[in-house]
Scaffold this motif. Structure first.
Motif, PDB file in Angstrom:
ATOM      1  N   TYR A 612       8.728   1.933  -5.660  1.00 15.53           N
ATOM      2  CA  TYR A 612       7.805   1.571  -6.736  1.00 15.53           C
ATOM      3  C   TYR A 612       6.364   1.877  -6.348  1.00 15.53           C
ATOM      4  O   TYR A 612       5.513   2.154  -7.193  1.00 15.53           O
ATOM      5  CB  TYR A 612       7.971   0.092  -7.130  1.00 15.53           C
ATOM      6  CG  TYR A 612       7.813  -0.898  -6.008  1.00 15.53           C
ATOM      7  CD1 TYR A 612       8.924  -1.366  -5.313  1.00 15.53           C
ATOM      8  CD2 TYR A 612       6.571  -1.377  -5.653  1.00 15.53           C
ATOM      9  CE1 TYR A 612       8.779  -2.276  -4.287  1.00 15.53           C
ATOM     10  CE2 TYR A 612       6.424  -2.286  -4.634  1.00 15.53           C
ATOM     11  CZ  TYR A 612       7.529  -2.740  -3.934  1.00 15.53           C
ATOM     12  OH  TYR A 612       7.391  -3.617  -2.934  1.00 15.53           O
ATOM     13  N   GLU A 613       6.083   1.858  -5.041  1.00 19.62           N
ATOM     14  CA  GLU A 613       4.729   2.236  -4.624  1.00 19.62           C
ATOM     15  C   GLU A 613       4.493   3.720  -4.874  1.00 19.62           C
ATOM     16  O   GLU A 613       3.431   4.121  -5.360  1.00 19.62           O
ATOM     17  CB  GLU A 613       4.526   1.890  -3.149  1.00 19.62           C
ATOM     18  CG  GLU A 613       4.405   0.391  -2.944  1.00 19.62           C
ATOM     19  CD  GLU A 613       4.481  -0.021  -1.477  1.00 19.62           C
ATOM     20  OE1 GLU A 613       4.129  -1.169  -1.190  1.00 19.62           O
ATOM     21  OE2 GLU A 613       4.896   0.799  -0.628  1.00 19.62           O
ATOM     22  N   VAL A 616       3.691   4.097  -8.458  1.00 20.94           N
ATOM     23  CA  VAL A 616       2.315   3.792  -8.859  1.00 20.94           C
ATOM     24  C   VAL A 616       1.386   4.943  -8.510  1.00 20.94           C
ATOM     25  O   VAL A 616       0.532   5.349  -9.297  1.00 20.94           O
ATOM     26  CB  VAL A 616       1.851   2.483  -8.197  1.00 20.94           C
ATOM     27  CG1 VAL A 616       0.371   2.274  -8.424  1.00 20.94           C
ATOM     28  CG2 VAL A 616       2.638   1.317  -8.737  1.00 20.94           C
ATOM     29  N   LEU A 619       1.801   7.598 -10.918  1.00 21.54           N
ATOM     30  CA  LEU A 619       1.170   7.233 -12.185  1.00 21.54           C
ATOM     31  C   LEU A 619      -0.331   7.531 -12.139  1.00 21.54           C
ATOM     32  O   LEU A 619      -0.907   8.087 -13.089  1.00 21.54           O
ATOM     33  CB  LEU A 619       1.417   5.750 -12.453  1.00 21.54           C
ATOM     34  CG  LEU A 619       1.060   5.255 -13.845  1.00 21.54           C
ATOM     35  CD1 LEU A 619       1.952   5.893 -14.872  1.00 21.54           C
ATOM     36  CD2 LEU A 619       1.163   3.740 -13.894  1.00 21.54           C
ATOM     37  N   ALA A 620      -0.927   7.179 -11.011  1.00 18.36           N
ATOM     38  CA  ALA A 620      -2.363   7.446 -10.867  1.00 18.36           C
ATOM     39  C   ALA A 620      -2.638   8.941 -10.975  1.00 18.36           C
ATOM     40  O   ALA A 620      -3.558   9.377 -11.673  1.00 18.36           O
ATOM     41  CB  ALA A 620      -2.859   6.918  -9.529  1.00 18.36           C
ATOM     42  N   GLY A 623      -2.318  10.104 -14.467  1.00 12.87           N
ATOM     43  CA  GLY A 623      -3.503   9.719 -15.231  1.00 12.87           C
ATOM     44  C   GLY A 623      -4.662  10.666 -14.968  1.00 12.87           C
ATOM     45  O   GLY A 623      -5.330  11.152 -15.888  1.00 12.87           O
ATOM     46  N   ILE A 642      -4.658   4.961 -18.183  1.00 11.29           N
ATOM     47  CA  ILE A 642      -3.526   5.051 -17.242  1.00 11.29           C
ATOM     48  C   ILE A 642      -4.020   5.017 -15.806  1.00 11.29           C
ATOM     49  O   ILE A 642      -3.513   4.249 -14.982  1.00 11.29           O
ATOM     50  CB  ILE A 642      -2.729   6.347 -17.502  1.00 11.29           C
ATOM     51  CG1 ILE A 642      -1.981   6.221 -18.826  1.00 11.29           C
ATOM     52  CG2 ILE A 642      -1.749   6.610 -16.367  1.00 11.29           C
ATOM     53  CD1 ILE A 642      -1.324   7.518 -19.245  1.00 11.29           C
ATOM     54  N   GLN A 643      -5.046   5.800 -15.517  1.00 10.65           N
ATOM     55  CA  GLN A 643      -5.495   5.800 -14.113  1.00 10.65           C
ATOM     56  C   GLN A 643      -6.068   4.434 -13.741  1.00 10.65           C
ATOM     57  O   GLN A 643      -5.858   3.949 -12.631  1.00 10.65           O
ATOM     58  CB  GLN A 643      -6.453   6.962 -13.825  1.00 10.65           C
ATOM     59  CG  GLN A 643      -7.760   6.988 -14.582  1.00 10.65           C
ATOM     60  CD  GLN A 643      -8.822   6.102 -13.975  1.00 10.65           C
ATOM     61  OE1 GLN A 643      -8.845   5.917 -12.769  1.00 10.65           O
ATOM     62  NE2 GLN A 643      -9.655   5.523 -14.827  1.00 10.65           N
ATOM     63  N   THR A 645      -5.186   1.517 -14.972  1.00 10.50           N
ATOM     64  CA  THR A 645      -4.085   0.585 -14.803  1.00 10.50           C
ATOM     65  C   THR A 645      -3.384   0.810 -13.472  1.00 10.50           C
ATOM     66  O   THR A 645      -2.980  -0.141 -12.791  1.00 10.50           O
ATOM     67  CB  THR A 645      -3.079   0.766 -15.946  1.00 10.50           C
ATOM     68  OG1 THR A 645      -3.800   0.742 -17.169  1.00 10.50           O
ATOM     69  CG2 THR A 645      -2.046  -0.328 -15.937  1.00 10.50           C
ATOM     70  N   SER A 646      -3.246   2.085 -13.101  1.00 13.28           N
ATOM     71  CA  SER A 646      -2.584   2.339 -11.830  1.00 13.28           C
ATOM     72  C   SER A 646      -3.414   1.796 -10.668  1.00 13.28           C
ATOM     73  O   SER A 646      -2.875   1.286  -9.688  1.00 13.28           O
ATOM     74  CB  SER A 646      -2.306   3.830 -11.659  1.00 13.28           C
ATOM     75  OG  SER A 646      -3.528   4.513 -11.565  1.00 13.28           O
ATOM     76  N   LEU A 649      -2.659  -1.747 -10.497  1.00 14.48           N
ATOM     77  CA  LEU A 649      -1.349  -1.968  -9.885  1.00 14.48           C
ATOM     78  C   LEU A 649      -1.422  -1.837  -8.365  1.00 14.48           C
ATOM     79  O   LEU A 649      -0.777  -2.595  -7.630  1.00 14.48           O
ATOM     80  CB  LEU A 649      -0.336  -0.979 -10.454  1.00 14.48           C
ATOM     81  CG  LEU A 649       0.131  -1.311 -11.868  1.00 14.48           C
ATOM     82  CD1 LEU A 649       1.002  -0.183 -12.412  1.00 14.48           C
ATOM     83  CD2 LEU A 649       0.906  -2.628 -11.878  1.00 14.48           C
ATOM     84  N   ILE A 650      -2.226  -0.872  -7.913  1.00 12.94           N
ATOM     85  CA  ILE A 650      -2.383  -0.730  -6.461  1.00 12.94           C
ATOM     86  C   ILE A 650      -2.972  -2.003  -5.879  1.00 12.94           C
ATOM     87  O   ILE A 650      -2.513  -2.532  -4.863  1.00 12.94           O
ATOM     88  CB  ILE A 650      -3.277   0.484  -6.136  1.00 12.94           C
ATOM     89  CG1 ILE A 650      -2.543   1.773  -6.474  1.00 12.94           C
ATOM     90  CG2 ILE A 650      -3.677   0.485  -4.667  1.00 12.94           C
ATOM     91  CD1 ILE A 650      -3.387   3.007  -6.348  1.00 12.94           C
TER      92      ILE A 650
END
Lengths: 794, 125, 139
Positions: A612-613, A616, A619-620, A623, A642-643, A645-646, A649-650
């Motif tokens: 999942y890391e 993320v 995802l970045a 973005g 998106i970027q 949010t990522s 998340l980090i």
């Protein structure tokens, strides 16, 4: 005593602030009212004569910046008291005179304010002991004189004169500041009275001397820095009478006299001062003969007198110093008087041209008496102070050496020219046939007559009271300069056997010759000047305009107005700052595989990240890529979200829930306000940059990014200093009663920072509102409407 | 895993710089935000990464019972995020206003303050 | 944005968000949260209200100019630091007071007041910006 001496320098500034209001209240009498201030200072200074004569110096000290061990120290000895008395005494008469001279002028109040502020600066200058205070007052005199010279600022000549004076005297001011700091570095002492032989003995003596001489020479208008003084005559006549005869220009002379005990007496000192002083004396004398404008003639003779004073200080003998002091007072009295007389002539007759004036003695008898008293002192006839000054200066050169004889010749020539000019100034306008003048001349008002008469009378009285003069002026003053007790030997008796008498007579005779041949000399000098083709003025103009052109060119080169090039420069600097230190300090060694490290294979191994890391991170990157490639608004906004949010998340994954929440909320709000604004803005379909720009920007961006990455990797391979974090972690609960350490840091440990930061947020909000409210039609009511209206609407 | 984040930070900075060098005001604005995020991540990573343990002392204890994330960079970043957002909104409104008044979103055409071929200042006093 | 559902449900969401924001702000000293996050949540609530009913409606509901709220926040944040003058300690030294209310003890402190100031600043500033942009007419 402390406060009262400081008050002498401060009171004029206070009066200057009040001057416009006093002028408004007491219109015709503003000059009389404001003259009370310098008069009071003069009377107070008179009470200091007795203690100074009896016991030497009085000093006062006020804490200024105690943290730097800096005191505002004042020092009253024979020298400063002489100058201070002259300044305040003449200042009183000048304020009176100005009130009448500029009567009805709309800005008279302002003018009087400038004048009083200048007086305060000048008094501070001569009373200051601390070199920084001296510098401060020195610059204040420059600034106030700028204002006074440029008082009539609608005329270009006045503006030019003001700027010239400011530029030149400020060059001197800078030299003085550097010199003062240098002396402080050498001796650790700011007070001039405490300096001894240290400066002279030091290897930096030459530099120190040069700096102080530049300061003194610019202020006292010595050749070749003299040209600002004649141009400063664009000022109203009271200013010329005050600043450019008795006070400001004497600031340089004062500085030289003041620094004599610890800077003077060397061969270089004597040589430089005598040469420059002598040159200025001759230049000024010749310059005066070239002129037909009375005021310009006086200005040029002021140059000559300043040169004479500098020369005398350079000689530095007992007689020369005594002569300098006597000459200073004599010159101040007669030159201020003459300027006031010229102002009166200009005011009443409408012209200052010596060739079209004549026979005014009948119409302006009192003015004539004032002019006569002053001119006779300038010629140096007995029963005037000028006589004693001249005797003393010749007395110092009675050694019959070649150097003395040369100096004597220069003095004789200079004094003769001054005497000739004095005869011209006295005879041409007042005696001879009556000539028609632009205005029908009549006697000047009493406030304008008081000055010349009082000053001339004072000169006569002082010259009669020789013993008193010797004890109160010459002895303490010379003692302050020479550092040893001096006994005065002034006497009224005339000794026919003395060579001094014959030198005086020779001076007068030569002066008369100059007077007779004035017209011929003038023609010759003008022809010479025309042949020269350029003057110091043209050089000054060329330099100033060259500066303007140069700065224009530099501005256009650096300030071209193309934002992307500014930014490219900035980022090129950033890239250099990131990459260069890493290379120079061998920062890459920790990253590159090397033998010492041994286990470098670990660095190449696949990073230990959870799936999942990886998700993320991906995802970045998605973005970022989408932002780069976005072709319409919606995609751009979404990609930005998106970027962001990522990033949130980090933060969440690596133990920062506070950050994650904040980042997430910020992203939501960003998307909202972007959506609000972007719908009204156009986003170009494609990023339109030329190919070469694309390459440049791309390379810069990649280098910056790679630099940051590498820097971060180097940082990560080192050890982290966790002392501060550990302290916060350990003490958060026990002393700050908070379990959320991040919040405790924000609101408690570093609360002051946070206070600043929320103020920044607030300021940004105010700026946004200011930008949005600049519309003609208010978009929304500024204040909430009352409840009743709301009901009515619904 | 630190190095992966280091490279990610590099990507953020590179894209931020690239967009800031654009002539379109809106792209510059987006670049500013991304650069800000990159710098926040830079500080965060430089303070070392710790998985999933927030810097919070459990209730009833005086000290955390075990290693926790470094709280100091978090405190720095928290205010940076909010200030960055305030800055972002200010720049956004500024760009919006500039677009309205100058009818331009290209910095090359925004030359009100620094016109091309401005004459020299007058050579007189 | 103008859908009936959104307009009907928005006040409810806003109310919940505002209460939640205060909760987040107050628990911040011991749990994740704090003035910054709380303020952002509350500002989002105002943005939602502005979107559903228009900026003017949101301003009327707020009753006070949002920028004035921000100013008030800076003011009380600074004031909370000044309170330490009365204890003779340096600026911003924290003071704790424990109120006994029956069974529970409510800790009050200057850092809490400070955090509330932060909450108001963030809330006020960002609401002001959001509402101003929402109220803005198109070009």
């Amino acid at each position: 005593m402390d406060a009262s001496i400081a008050l002498v320098a401060i009171a004029p500034f206070v009066a200057a602030l009040l001057a416009p209001f006093i002028h408004r209240l007491a219109r015709p009498y503003a000059g009389w009212v404001l003259a009370l201030v310098p008069a009071g200072i003069f009377l107070f200074l008179l009470t200091l004569i007795a203690p100074v004569v009896a016991g030497g110096a009085i000093s006062a000290r006020i804490g200024w910046v105690p943290a730097f061990d800096l005191d505002l120290s004042f020092f009253v000895d024979g020298l400063s008291l002489t100058f201070a008395l002259t300044i305040s005494g003449i200042g009183t008469l000048i304020v009176l005179y100005s009130g009448a001279y500029l009567k009805g002028h709309p800005h008279l109040g302002r003018f009087l304010g400038f004048l009083l502020a200048f007086m305060g600066a000048m008094l501070g200058l001569v009373l200051a002991d601390n070199m920084l205070a001296l510098f401060m007052f020195w610059e204040l005199t420059s600034v106030t004189s700028f204002l006074l010279i440029g008082f009539d600022h609608t005329r270009q000549a006045a503006r030019r004169g003001a700027i010239q004076a400011l530029v030149l005297t400020n060059i001197g001011g800078m030299a003085l500041l550097v010199g003062a700091i240098l002396v402080h570095q050498l001796t650790g002492c700011w007070d001039m009275s405490a300096l001894g032989d240290d400066v002279r003995a030091n290897g930096f003596y030459g530099l120190t001397l040069a700096l102080f001489l530049v300061a003194a020479f610019t202020k006292s208008a010595q050749v070749p820095l003299h040209f600002w003084l004649p141009n400063a005559m664009e000022a109203p006549t009271p200013v010329s009478a005050f600043l450019h005869s008795a006070t400001m220009v004497q600031g340089g002379v004062y500085l030289l006299a003041r620094t004599t005990p610890w800077l003077g007496g060397t061969e270089a000192w004597t040589l430089i001062l005598v040469c420059f002083g002598g040159a200025t004396l001759l230049w000024g004398g010749l310059g005066a003969l070239r002129q037909t404008d009375l005021k310009q003639m006086l200005a040029q003779t002021t140059l000559a007198s300043l040169g004479l004073s500098v020369l005398l200080i350079g000689l530095g003998t007992e007689a020369a110093i005594a002569a300098m002091l006597l000459y200073f007072v004599a010159h101040a009295l007669y030159k201020a008087g003459l300027f006031m007389v010229v102002g009166a002539i200009d005011h009443e007759a409408g012209t200052r041209d010596i060739t079209i004036l004549g026979g005014l003695a009948d119409r302006m008898p009192v003015t004539f008496i004032g002019a006569a008293l002053a001119s006779l002192a300038m010629i140096g006839l007995p029963l005037t102070l000028g006589y004693f000054a001249k005797e003393e200066m010749y007395l110092g050169l009675m050694h019959w050496q070649w150097s003395d004889i040369a100096v004597l010749a220069v003095l004789l020539a200079g004094n003769a020219m001054l005497a000739g000019v004095a005869m011209l100034v006295l005879v041409k306008p007042f005696l001879g046939p009556v000539l028609p003048t632009p205005k029908l001349a009549h006697e000047a008002p009493i406030a304008m007559l008081a000055g010349p008469i009082v000053l001339g009378g004072a000169g006569i009285v002082a010259s009669v009271m020789t013993d008193w003069l010797g004890h109160t002026l010459v002895e303490p003053g010379a003692a302050a300069i020479l550092g040893e007790t001096v006994s005065s030997h002034l006497t009224l008796t005339i000794n026919p056997a003395s060579p001094l008498l014959w030198l005086s007579i020779a001076t007068w005779a030569l002066g008369y010759l100059v007077y007779r041949q004035a017209a011929v000399l003038r023609t010759l000098l003008r022809r010479f000047e025309a042949g020269l083709g350029w003057t110091a003025d043209t050089v000054f103009d060329a330099v100033m305009f060259g500066l303007i052109r140069f700065s224009g060119a530099v501005t256009r080169l650096l300030h071209h107005g193309r934002l992307e090039i500014y930014l490219a420069t900035v980022f090129a600097g950033l890239a250099l700052a990131l990459i260069a230190p890493l290379g120079l300090l061998n920062g890459y060694d920790v990253l590159l595989p090397n033998a010492d490290l041994g286990n470098w294979s670990a660095k190449l191994s696949w990073p230990q990240l959870q799936p999942y890391e990886w998700g993320v991170m991906a995802l970045a990157l998605i973005g970022l890529g989408a932002v780069l490639l976005a072709t319409n608004r919606l995609v751009a906004i979404l990609a930005l979200g998106i970027q962001g949010t990522s990033v949130a998340l980090i933060f969440l994954l690596f133990g920062a829930p506070d950050l994650a929440f904040t980042q997430f909320m910020v992203e939501v709000l960003s998307v909202v306000i972007l959506a609000l604004v972007m719908t009204r803005l156009r986003l170009d379909e494609l990023d339109q940059r030329p190919l070469e720009d694309l390459a440049r920007d791309g390379i810069l961006a990649l280098v910056c990014g790679a630099g940051v990455s590498l820097l971060l990797m180097v940082v990560l391979s080192g050890t982290l200093d966790t002392r501060l974090s550990d302290l916060f972690t350990a003490t958060s609960v026990p002393i700050a009663h908070g379990h959320n350490i991040v919040n405790v840091i924000l609101v408690d440990y570093r609360g002051f920072d946070t206070l600043g930061e929320i103020s920044v947020v607030m300021a940004a909000g105010i700026a946004v509102m200011a930008l949005l409210r600049r519309r003609n039609k208010p978009a929304v009511p500024a204040s909430p409407a009352p409840r009743r209206r709301r009901k009515a609407e619904s | 895993m630190d190095y992966v984040l280091a490279i990610l930070v590099g990507c953020f900075v590179a894209l931020g710089v690239y967009l800031l060098l654009s002539r379109s005001v809106i792209r510059m604005l987006i670049g500013m935000t991304i650069l800000g995020n990159g710098v926040n991540l830079l500080i965060f990573t430089a303070g070392r990464l710790t998985r999933e343990i927030a810097p919070i002392v459990p209730a009833g204890l005086d000290q955390p019972d075990g290693p926790i994330a470094n709280p100091l960079p978090q405190a720095l970043i928290l205010t940076a995020i909010v200030i960055g957002f305030a800055m972002f909104s200010f720049l956004l409104v500024l760009a919006f206003r500039a677009y309205q008044s100058l009818d331009a979103d290209n910095t090359d055409t925004m030359r009100v303050a620094e016109p091309v071929n401005e004459p020299n200042p007058p050579l007189s006093y | 944005m103008n859908s009936l559902i959104f307009r009907t449900i928005a006040p409810l969401i806003v109310a919940v968000m505002l209460v939640f924001s205060i909760y987040v702000c107050l628990r911040g000293h011991n749990e994740p949260g704090g003035g910054f996050i709380g303020g952002l949540i509350a500002a989002s609530a105002m943005a939602i209200l502005g979107m559903s009913g228009g900026a003017g409606e949101a301003r009327r509901a707020l009753r006070i100019d949002p920028l004035a709220i921000a100013g008030f926040g800076v003011f009380i944040a600074g004031l909370s630091g000044l309170l330490s003058l009365f204890t003779g300690t340096p600026f911003m030294t924290s003071i704790w007071v424990y109120l006994e209310l029956g069974q529970t003890t409510v800790p009050l402190s200057t850092p809490m007041v400070f955090d509330i100031g932060v909450y108001f600043v963030v809330f006020g500033t960002i609401s002001a910006v959001a509402l101003a942009l929402e109220g803005e007419e198109g070009p």
